[in-house]
Design a protein around this motif. Structure first.
Motif, PDB file in Angstrom:
ATOM      1  N   ARG A  38       0.849  -1.239  -0.157  1.00 27.90           N
ATOM      2  CA  ARG A  38      -0.017   0.176   0.041  1.00 27.90           C
ATOM      3  C   ARG A  38       0.957   1.266   0.161  1.00 27.90           C
ATOM      4  O   ARG A  38       2.096   1.176   0.446  1.00 27.90           O
ATOM      5  N   GLN A  39       0.371   2.239  -0.403  1.00 28.65           N
ATOM      6  CA  GLN A  39       0.906   3.458  -0.613  1.00 28.65           C
ATOM      7  C   GLN A  39      -0.120   4.741  -0.344  1.00 28.65           C
ATOM      8  O   GLN A  39      -0.987   4.836  -1.046  1.00 28.65           O
ATOM      9  N   ALA A  40       0.246   5.347   1.062  1.00 29.38           N
ATOM     10  CA  ALA A  40      -0.609   6.625   1.518  1.00 29.38           C
ATOM     11  C   ALA A  40      -0.082   7.570   0.773  1.00 29.38           C
ATOM     12  O   ALA A  40       1.054   7.884   0.439  1.00 29.38           O
ATOM     13  N   PRO A  41      -0.875   8.748   0.873  1.00 27.57           N
ATOM     14  CA  PRO A  41      -0.480  10.140   0.125  1.00 27.57           C
ATOM     15  C   PRO A  41       0.730  10.432   0.763  1.00 27.57           C
ATOM     16  O   PRO A  41       0.658  10.742   2.196  1.00 27.57           O
ATOM     17  N   GLY A  42       1.926  10.882   0.170  1.00 29.86           N
ATOM     18  CA  GLY A  42       3.055  11.601   0.609  1.00 29.86           C
ATOM     19  C   GLY A  42       3.927  10.389   1.324  1.00 29.86           C
ATOM     20  O   GLY A  42       4.935  10.737   1.827  1.00 29.86           O
ATOM     21  N   LYS A  43       3.755   9.314   1.103  1.00 32.12           N
ATOM     22  CA  LYS A  43       4.623   8.162   1.836  1.00 32.12           C
ATOM     23  C   LYS A  43       4.955   7.110   0.792  1.00 32.12           C
ATOM     24  O   LYS A  43       4.380   6.887  -0.366  1.00 32.12           O
ATOM     25  N   GLU A  44       5.919   6.425   1.285  1.00 32.32           N
ATOM     26  CA  GLU A  44       6.570   5.259   0.463  1.00 32.32           C
ATOM     27  C   GLU A  44       5.718   4.161   0.400  1.00 32.32           C
ATOM     28  O   GLU A  44       4.723   3.911   1.331  1.00 32.32           O
ATOM     29  N   MET A  82      -8.651  -6.969   6.038  1.00 32.26           N
ATOM     30  CA  MET A  82      -8.278  -6.094   7.274  1.00 32.26           C
ATOM     31  C   MET A  82      -9.474  -5.799   8.054  1.00 32.26           C
ATOM     32  O   MET A  82     -10.457  -5.507   7.523  1.00 32.26           O
ATOM     33  N   ASP A  83      -9.280  -5.849   9.178  1.00 37.26           N
ATOM     34  CA  ASP A  83     -10.349  -5.419  10.262  1.00 37.26           C
ATOM     35  C   ASP A  83      -9.934  -4.020  10.909  1.00 37.26           C
ATOM     36  O   ASP A  83      -8.768  -3.817  11.154  1.00 37.26           O
ATOM     37  N   THR A  84     -10.918  -3.544  11.548  1.00 37.81           N
ATOM     38  CA  THR A  84     -10.530  -2.420  12.563  1.00 37.81           C
ATOM     39  C   THR A  84      -9.983  -1.174  11.902  1.00 37.81           C
ATOM     40  O   THR A  84      -8.775  -0.641  12.300  1.00 37.81           O
ATOM     41  N   LEU A  85     -10.321  -0.657  10.834  1.00 37.38           N
ATOM     42  CA  LEU A  85      -9.406   0.090   9.679  1.00 37.38           C
ATOM     43  C   LEU A  85      -9.861   1.281  10.695  1.00 37.38           C
ATOM     44  O   LEU A  85     -10.624   1.991  11.150  1.00 37.38           O
ATOM     45  N   SER A  86      -8.591   2.187  10.302  1.00 32.81           N
ATOM     46  CA  SER A  86      -8.556   3.487  10.858  1.00 32.81           C
ATOM     47  C   SER A  86      -8.061   4.330   9.630  1.00 32.81           C
ATOM     48  O   SER A  86      -7.679   3.900   8.517  1.00 32.81           O
ATOM     49  N   PRO A  87      -8.439   5.734   9.664  1.00 36.74           N
ATOM     50  CA  PRO A  87      -7.871   6.455   8.606  1.00 36.74           C
ATOM     51  C   PRO A  87      -6.623   6.296   8.116  1.00 36.74           C
ATOM     52  O   PRO A  87      -6.190   6.923   7.066  1.00 36.74           O
ATOM     53  N   GLU A  88      -5.774   5.894   9.145  1.00 39.38           N
ATOM     54  CA  GLU A  88      -4.336   5.743   8.639  1.00 39.38           C
ATOM     55  C   GLU A  88      -4.227   4.433   7.687  1.00 39.38           C
ATOM     56  O   GLU A  88      -3.103   4.395   7.041  1.00 39.38           O
ATOM     57  N   ASP A  89      -5.136   3.821   7.332  1.00 44.25           N
ATOM     58  CA  ASP A  89      -5.271   2.664   6.290  1.00 44.25           C
ATOM     59  C   ASP A  89      -5.433   3.226   5.125  1.00 44.25           C
ATOM     60  O   ASP A  89      -5.556   2.553   4.233  1.00 44.25           O
ATOM     61  N   THR A  90      -5.841   4.430   5.060  1.00 47.62           N
ATOM     62  CA  THR A  90      -6.199   5.010   3.830  1.00 47.62           C
ATOM     63  C   THR A  90      -5.040   5.171   2.990  1.00 47.62           C
ATOM     64  O   THR A  90      -4.007   5.550   3.056  1.00 47.62           O
ATOM     65  N   ALA A  91      -5.227   4.102   1.653  1.00 50.70           N
ATOM     66  CA  ALA A  91      -3.931   4.360   0.714  1.00 50.70           C
ATOM     67  C   ALA A  91      -4.435   3.430  -0.548  1.00 50.70           C
ATOM     68  O   ALA A  91      -5.821   3.120  -0.631  1.00 50.70           O
ATOM     69  N   ILE A  92      -3.669   3.598  -1.436  1.00 47.26           N
ATOM     70  CA  ILE A  92      -3.831   2.578  -2.632  1.00 47.26           C
ATOM     71  C   ILE A  92      -3.207   1.409  -2.312  1.00 47.26           C
ATOM     72  O   ILE A  92      -2.042   1.258  -1.966  1.00 47.26           O
ATOM     73  N   TYR A  93      -3.998   0.439  -2.330  1.00 46.30           N
ATOM     74  CA  TYR A  93      -3.540  -0.956  -2.256  1.00 46.30           C
ATOM     75  C   TYR A  93      -3.095  -1.617  -3.516  1.00 46.30           C
ATOM     76  O   TYR A  93      -3.944  -1.913  -4.414  1.00 46.30           O
ATOM     77  N   GLY A 115      -3.736  -1.127  -8.901  1.00 45.59           N
ATOM     78  CA  GLY A 115      -3.835  -0.744  -7.488  1.00 45.59           C
ATOM     79  C   GLY A 115      -5.465  -0.330  -7.393  1.00 45.59           C
ATOM     80  O   GLY A 115      -6.177  -0.141  -8.306  1.00 45.59           O
ATOM     81  N   THR A 116      -5.817  -0.327  -6.035  1.00 44.48           N
ATOM     82  CA  THR A 116      -7.214  -0.261  -5.716  1.00 44.48           C
ATOM     83  C   THR A 116      -7.400   0.769  -4.534  1.00 44.48           C
ATOM     84  O   THR A 116      -6.627   0.757  -3.719  1.00 44.48           O
ATOM     85  N   GLN A 117      -8.069   1.809  -4.909  1.00 46.18           N
ATOM     86  CA  GLN A 117      -8.060   2.954  -3.724  1.00 46.18           C
ATOM     87  C   GLN A 117      -8.848   2.465  -2.313  1.00 46.18           C
ATOM     88  O   GLN A 117     -10.024   1.962  -2.567  1.00 46.18           O
ATOM     89  N   VAL A 118      -8.299   2.484  -1.125  1.00 45.02           N
ATOM     90  CA  VAL A 118      -9.216   2.215   0.010  1.00 45.02           C
ATOM     91  C   VAL A 118      -9.062   3.435   0.745  1.00 45.02           C
ATOM     92  O   VAL A 118      -8.158   4.148   1.064  1.00 45.02           O
ATOM     93  N   THR A 119     -10.189   4.015   0.954  1.00 50.17           N
ATOM     94  CA  THR A 119     -10.488   5.227   1.898  1.00 50.17           C
ATOM     95  C   THR A 119     -11.334   5.083   3.127  1.00 50.17           C
ATOM     96  O   THR A 119     -12.172   4.451   3.064  1.00 50.17           O
ATOM     97  N   VAL A 120     -10.484   5.271   4.319  1.00 46.36           N
ATOM     98  CA  VAL A 120     -11.411   5.199   5.513  1.00 46.36           C
ATOM     99  C   VAL A 120     -11.529   6.291   6.222  1.00 46.36           C
ATOM    100  O   VAL A 120     -11.059   7.340   6.451  1.00 46.36           O
ATOM    101  N   SER A 121     -13.007   6.599   6.154  1.00 48.19           N
ATOM    102  CA  SER A 121     -13.564   8.009   6.685  1.00 48.19           C
ATOM    103  C   SER A 121     -14.841   7.914   6.956  1.00 48.19           C
ATOM    104  O   SER A 121     -15.597   6.978   6.379  1.00 48.19           O
ATOM    105  N   SER A 122     -15.618   8.604   8.004  1.00 40.19           N
ATOM    106  CA  SER A 122     -16.902   8.554   8.205  1.00 40.19           C
ATOM    107  C   SER A 122     -17.549   9.885   7.198  1.00 40.19           C
ATOM    108  O   SER A 122     -18.659  10.092   7.523  1.00 40.19           O
TER     109      SER A 122
END
Length: 122
Positions: A38-44, A82-93, A115-122
């Protein structure tokens, strides 16, 4: 000649779960390893989990305890739960496979899905 196609991404609420799938197709001779990155915005890009053909499994410490990877060797498929997701799991997988084809004399190379986008948000 080889395609890796991911499915299952989307919008997930915090605390929810996701299940990603990846199918490898084409002129495949043998798959040694299938992985999820996975790759989150601005991260490796980082490895989330991988599964070898001998059933040896590795899960990143950052997601251990809430992540399961499984392979269907006959169908060249790998799943990520993946369970118990949090916003920190937002990334392209991204799905990854280390495989050989019938046309490359048995050498193993890395292949990647789109890649597939996963966004964790309320």
């Amino acid at each position: 000649q080889v395609q890796l196609v991911e499915s299952g991404g989307g919008l997930v609420q915090p605390g929810g779960s996701l299940r990603l799938s990846c199918v490898a197709s084409g002129n495949i001779k043998s798959i040694s390893l299938m992985s999820w990155y996975r790759q989150a915005p601005g991260k490796e890009r980082e490895m989330v989990a991988n599964a070898r053909s001998d059933n040896w499994i590795t899960v990143a410490d950052s997601v251990k305890g809430r992540t399961t990877i499984s392979r269907d060797l006959a169908k060249n498929t790998v799943h990520l739960q993946m369970d118990t997701l949090s916003p920190e799991d937002t990334a392209i997988y991204y799905c990854h496979a280390l495989l050989s084809t019938h046309s490359n004399l048995g050498s193993f190379y890395d292949y990647w899905g789109q890649g597939t986008q996963v966004t964790v948000s309320s």
